[in-house]
Design a protein around this motif. Structure first.
Motif, PDB file in Angstrom:
ATOM      1  N   SER A   1     -11.542   1.348  10.794  1.00 21.61           N
ATOM      2  CA  SER A   1     -10.084   1.198  10.891  1.00 21.61           C
ATOM      3  C   SER A   1      -9.340   2.358  10.251  1.00 21.61           C
ATOM      4  N   PHE A   2     -10.031   3.127   9.415  1.00 22.91           N
ATOM      5  CA  PHE A   2      -9.353   4.121   8.581  1.00 22.91           C
ATOM      6  C   PHE A   2      -9.750   5.551   8.937  1.00 22.91           C
ATOM      7  N   HIS A   3     -10.047   5.785  10.223  1.00 21.85           N
ATOM      8  CA  HIS A   3     -10.472   7.115  10.652  1.00 21.85           C
ATOM      9  C   HIS A   3      -9.324   8.108  10.761  1.00 21.85           C
ATOM     10  N   ALA A   4      -8.103   7.640  10.962  1.00 17.98           N
ATOM     11  CA  ALA A   4      -6.974   8.576  11.022  1.00 17.98           C
ATOM     12  C   ALA A   4      -6.913   9.337   9.705  1.00 17.98           C
ATOM     13  N   PRO A   5      -6.768  10.664   9.739  1.00 19.39           N
ATOM     14  CA  PRO A   5      -6.847  11.448   8.507  1.00 19.39           C
ATOM     15  C   PRO A   5      -5.958  10.940   7.373  1.00 19.39           C
ATOM     16  N   GLN A   6      -4.772  10.431   7.706  1.00 18.99           N
ATOM     17  CA  GLN A   6      -3.872   9.963   6.660  1.00 18.99           C
ATOM     18  C   GLN A   6      -4.333   8.653   6.018  1.00 18.99           C
ATOM     19  N   ASP A   7      -5.298   7.979   6.655  1.00 19.87           N
ATOM     20  CA  ASP A   7      -5.784   6.702   6.127  1.00 19.87           C
ATOM     21  C   ASP A   7      -7.038   6.846   5.268  1.00 19.87           C
ATOM     22  N   VAL A   8      -7.645   8.031   5.272  1.00 23.07           N
ATOM     23  CA  VAL A   8      -8.939   8.199   4.602  1.00 23.07           C
ATOM     24  C   VAL A   8      -8.813   8.089   3.083  1.00 23.07           C
ATOM     25  N   LYS A   9      -7.901   8.826   2.490  1.00 23.41           N
ATOM     26  CA  LYS A   9      -7.774   8.785   1.025  1.00 23.41           C
ATOM     27  C   LYS A   9      -7.345   7.402   0.525  1.00 23.41           C
ATOM     28  N   PRO A  10      -6.337   6.747   1.137  1.00 21.59           N
ATOM     29  CA  PRO A  10      -5.992   5.397   0.673  1.00 21.59           C
ATOM     30  C   PRO A  10      -7.166   4.427   0.751  1.00 21.59           C
ATOM     31  N   ALA A  11      -7.985   4.548   1.795  1.00 22.25           N
ATOM     32  CA  ALA A  11      -9.156   3.669   1.917  1.00 22.25           C
ATOM     33  C   ALA A  11     -10.150   3.932   0.792  1.00 22.25           C
ATOM     34  N   CYS A  12     -10.368   5.194   0.484  1.00 25.22           N
ATOM     35  CA  CYS A  12     -11.274   5.546  -0.603  1.00 25.22           C
ATOM     36  C   CYS A  12     -10.745   5.035  -1.945  1.00 25.22           C
ATOM     37  N   LEU A  13      -9.460   5.205  -2.179  1.00 24.18           N
ATOM     38  CA  LEU A  13      -8.863   4.741  -3.438  1.00 24.18           C
ATOM     39  C   LEU A  13      -8.980   3.229  -3.585  1.00 24.18           C
ATOM     40  N   GLU A  14      -8.854   2.505  -2.473  1.00 21.37           N
ATOM     41  CA  GLU A  14      -8.995   1.043  -2.531  1.00 21.37           C
ATOM     42  C   GLU A  14     -10.424   0.658  -2.873  1.00 21.37           C
ATOM     43  N   THR A  15     -11.392   1.352  -2.287  1.00 24.77           N
ATOM     44  CA  THR A  15     -12.795   1.085  -2.631  1.00 24.77           C
ATOM     45  C   THR A  15     -13.058   1.384  -4.107  1.00 24.77           C
ATOM     46  N   LEU A  16     -12.522   2.483  -4.607  1.00 24.63           N
ATOM     47  CA  LEU A  16     -12.692   2.810  -6.031  1.00 24.63           C
ATOM     48  C   LEU A  16     -12.059   1.742  -6.919  1.00 24.63           C
ATOM     49  N   ARG A  17     -10.897   1.237  -6.508  1.00 28.34           N
ATOM     50  CA  ARG A  17     -10.249   0.168  -7.289  1.00 28.34           C
ATOM     51  C   ARG A  17     -11.130  -1.073  -7.327  1.00 28.34           C
ATOM     52  N   LEU A  18     -11.654  -1.447  -6.173  1.00 28.83           N
ATOM     53  CA  LEU A  18     -12.484  -2.643  -6.102  1.00 28.83           C
ATOM     54  C   LEU A  18     -13.773  -2.474  -6.903  1.00 28.83           C
ATOM     55  N   LEU A  19     -14.376  -1.298  -6.834  1.00 28.57           N
ATOM     56  CA  LEU A  19     -15.636  -1.059  -7.534  1.00 28.57           C
ATOM     57  C   LEU A  19     -15.428  -0.714  -9.013  1.00 28.57           C
ATOM     58  N   ARG A  20     -14.181  -0.538  -9.410  1.00 29.17           N
ATOM     59  CA  ARG A  20     -13.830  -0.228 -10.805  1.00 29.17           C
ATOM     60  C   ARG A  20     -14.459   1.085 -11.254  1.00 29.17           C
ATOM     61  N   LEU A  21     -14.369   2.078 -10.373  1.00 22.99           N
ATOM     62  CA  LEU A  21     -14.972   3.378 -10.629  1.00 22.99           C
ATOM     63  C   LEU A  21     -13.936   4.486 -10.478  1.00 22.99           C
TER      64      LEU A  21
END
Length: 319
Positions: A84-104
């Motif tokens: 769902s997050f392949h559009a270039p503008q969606d890549v960083k927000p998706a990564c930041l959300e994963t980092l938030r969830l993983l607490r890393l």
């Protein structure tokens, strides 16, 4: 205790060969699985936003770090950018959300989960219309350029892809500023990926094989490419008996001995521990050939469901 055997990536970083898979590991259980794994030598943890359990995995990781069972720099944590997050503008927000969830603060490896983009519909990771997923034809090469920026910003140490075909990977390599460190694909006795393994080794990339146990508990409707349970295969059982090992250990060793990484999933403590004990024996050349002869192109993970097989970048049109 699991071995610390590692693969050296093109970037020079090192990835533990054995990892803990977390697909289908439910919140409430996966936290303890992380703890058991770390206590028994696992340092590679494979995650994905689509698995819907990264928050729970983050709890487990935070716990083992706080208890001093392991240091952050000793862990190799992998996640994946969902379609769902392949559009270039969606890549960083998706990564930041994963980092938030993983607490890393960073990921050791971030993979494009597949080359197939789908529409970004908030709250729906598989948005459908008339019974089919709403596809998006965003070019994975453009997605990759946004992935490279994550490395520049220090959010991820390494980047790679999953479920790409050889031709798609070749196309990506030809224009990448930062070359992919890892290709992750399904790999087991019924889907041996001999050509892809040779291709990645020629490109000096690492390959991770998922579903080494053939994913007998996969949640998909029956399909024509479904593998049988590899742990019940007579050939596997015979080899296991000879070595005094379990069928699961034979299947994991089959991947390890091919010089690739592998990520067996389990949430059962006894199985997590058993799965780690695959570095104290070797399959003979004849045994490897017998296991490779079981290949017939099976796929435990059904990427062609709900219309995904119609995507212009569907990776399995040719083997």
């Amino acid at each position: 205790m699991a071995s610390t055997t590692c693969l050296t990536l093109p970037s020079g970083r090192r990835m533990p060969q054995l990892g803990l898979g977390t697909w289908l590991s439910p919140p409430g259980i996966v936290q303890h699985a992380i703890e058991v794994a770390v206590k028994n030598g696992y340092r590679h943890i494979d995650c994905a936003y689509f698995y819907d359990n990264e928050g729970a995995i983050g709890e487990g990781i935070e716990k083992v770090l706080k208890e001093g069972l392991v240091k952050r720099e000793d862990l190799f944590v992998v996640s994946k950018l969902w379609n769902s997050f392949h559009a270039p503008q969606d890549v960083k927000p998706a990564c930041l959300e994963t980092l938030r969830l993983l607490r890393l603060d960073y990921l050791d490896l971030y993979l494009i989960h597949s080359p197939m983009g789908i529409k970004n519909v908030k709250g729906d990771l598989l948005p459908q219309k008339d019974g089919k997923v709403q596809l998006d034809d965003v070019d994975y090469v453009d997605t990759w350029k946004a992935m490279e920026k994550l490395v520049d910003e220090g959010l991820v140490k390494s980047i790679g892809v999953a479920n790409f075909s050889e031709s798609q990977l070749e196309r990506l390599l030809s224009g990448a500023r930062i070359k992919p460190d890892v290709l992750q694909v399904e790999r087991h006795i019924y889907q041996t990926q001999i050509k892809l393994i040779a291709f990645t080794k020629a490109k000096r990339m690492a390959l991770t094989g998922y579903s080494p146990l053939t994913s007998p508990k996969r949640p998909f409707p029956p399909g024509k490419l479904d593998p049988k349970n590899g742990m019940e295969d007579p050939v596997v059982k015979e080899i296991a008996k000879k070595h005094g090992k379990s069928p699961a250990q034979i299947l994991i060793r089959f991947n390890i001995q091919a010089g690739i990484a592998t990520i067996p999933k389990s949430e059962t403590p006894a199985h997590i521990i058993e799965n780690s004990k695959v570095f104290d024996f070797c399959l003979t050349e004849d045994e490897v050939k017998k296991l490779e002869s079981l290949h017939w192109g099976a796929r435990a993970v059904a990427w062609d469901i709900v219309g995904m097989g119609e995507h212009k970048y569907y990776p399995f049109k040719t083997e």
